[in-house]
Design an enzyme around this catalytic site. Sequence first.
Site, mmCIF file in Angstrom:
data_model
loop_
_atom_site.group_PDB
_atom_site.id
_atom_site.type_symbol
_atom_site.label_atom_id
_atom_site.label_comp_id
_atom_site.label_asym_id
_atom_site.label_seq_id
_atom_site.Cartn_x
_atom_site.Cartn_y
_atom_site.Cartn_z
ATOM 1 N N GLN A 19 -4.644 -1.692 9.802
ATOM 2 C CA GLN A 19 -4.502 -2.951 9.224
ATOM 3 C C GLN A 19 -5.236 -4.070 10.202
ATOM 4 O OE1 GLN A 19 -3.604 -3.531 6.277
ATOM 5 N NE2 GLN A 19 -3.929 -5.571 6.557
ATOM 6 N N ASP A 39 -11.192 3.066 4.875
ATOM 7 C CA ASP A 39 -11.625 1.582 4.693
ATOM 8 C C ASP A 39 -13.375 1.584 4.872
ATOM 9 O OD1 ASP A 39 -9.676 -0.323 4.485
ATOM 10 O OD2 ASP A 39 -9.053 -0.250 6.518
ATOM 11 N N LYS A 97 0.748 -1.400 -0.166
ATOM 12 C CA LYS A 97 0.016 0.023 0.068
ATOM 13 C C LYS A 97 1.054 1.171 -0.047
ATOM 14 C CE LYS A 97 -3.699 -2.084 2.753
ATOM 15 N NZ LYS A 97 -4.006 -2.452 4.052
HETATM 16 N N1 GUN Z 1 -7.274 -6.861 6.441
HETATM 17 C C1 GUN Z 1 -7.684 -7.445 5.409
HETATM 18 N N2 GUN Z 1 -8.311 -6.673 4.719
HETATM 19 C C2 GUN Z 1 -7.982 -5.461 5.122
HETATM 20 C C3 GUN Z 1 -8.690 -4.302 4.449
HETATM 21 O O1 GUN Z 1 -9.283 -4.043 3.636
HETATM 22 N N3 GUN Z 1 -8.338 -3.226 5.453
HETATM 23 C C4 GUN Z 1 -7.635 -3.119 6.653
HETATM 24 N N4 GUN Z 1 -7.508 -2.003 7.355
HETATM 25 N N5 GUN Z 1 -7.278 -4.387 6.976
HETATM 26 C C5 GUN Z 1 -7.366 -5.422 6.198
#
Ligand code: GUN
Length: 293
Positions: free
Chosen positions: A98, A121, A54
Amino acid sequence: MTANIIDGKQIAADLRASTKELVTEFINKYNNPPTLAVVLVGEDPASQVYVKTKTKMAKEIGMNVEDHFFEKTVVEKDLLDLIHNLNSNKDVNGILVQLPLPDHIDSRVIIDAIDPAKDVDGFHAINVGRNSIGGDLLKKTFTPCTPLGCYLMLKQHISDLKGMHAVIIGRSNIVGKPMAQLLLEESCTVSIVHSKTKNIEEMTKQGDIVVAAVGRPLMVKKDWIKPGAVVIDVGINRIDDPETGKTKLVGDVDYDGVAEVASAITPVPGGVGPMTIACLLKNTVDAALRQQG
Ligand code: GUN
């Protein structure tokens, strides 16, 4: 029938390119790049890879990323203090924590501490509610990145989703439930099946669209799929590869078999994964633009 491959890598590259233009315009206008704060707790290898990717992709399109790393023993208060600081920092436009967090941390408390306007998110309860209500409220919310990526790929292959039967395998808050909301908004007929569904194969076989998001390697077989269905594979599973003696990434869908009956299918890797990140970048620029009014 041999399925068309839905090229998530290419669609994501196109979305990153259009997002990069928005980033450039933003910088020219406000003299600052849109900024995403990423919070990672512990050393889960998969989470570390996601966060690194990311960060790299965001920087490539000119965005700023602040990484905040914590030991897995961190206490809830330290995370909440950081979130409060990020909320009040005008230079931070988007906040991503995350998941998963360690068991001693209540993820819901942490996520709901994020300012909904910075919740790129789309996991804050207020944004979940807005996504569920739909309509005009979709302009005020953020759609979770993985389902948004799946939706954009579907739209490339099916211009009008109205009346199609979408079967979503998995009921998670990150993928299954928001995916259902998105497709309902498009007037699909939506079924969610999951680990306790009794006749999961027959249910799945009714889908014109199948979205598999269960985290079980190669679970969805050829005979679960209606001929001509469009199949989106959200799974990213690492399994042993007896051919090479190493490991390899596979989805929740048995790709080779299912590609013989589906009309279109996403590969793993190169399908949903790149789209999730591209959608995160787009959500972050949207957040920055909304905050500027
Ligand atoms: N863990 C797995 N997928 C995601 C996501 O789309 N966002 C976040 N913050 N954590 C994740």
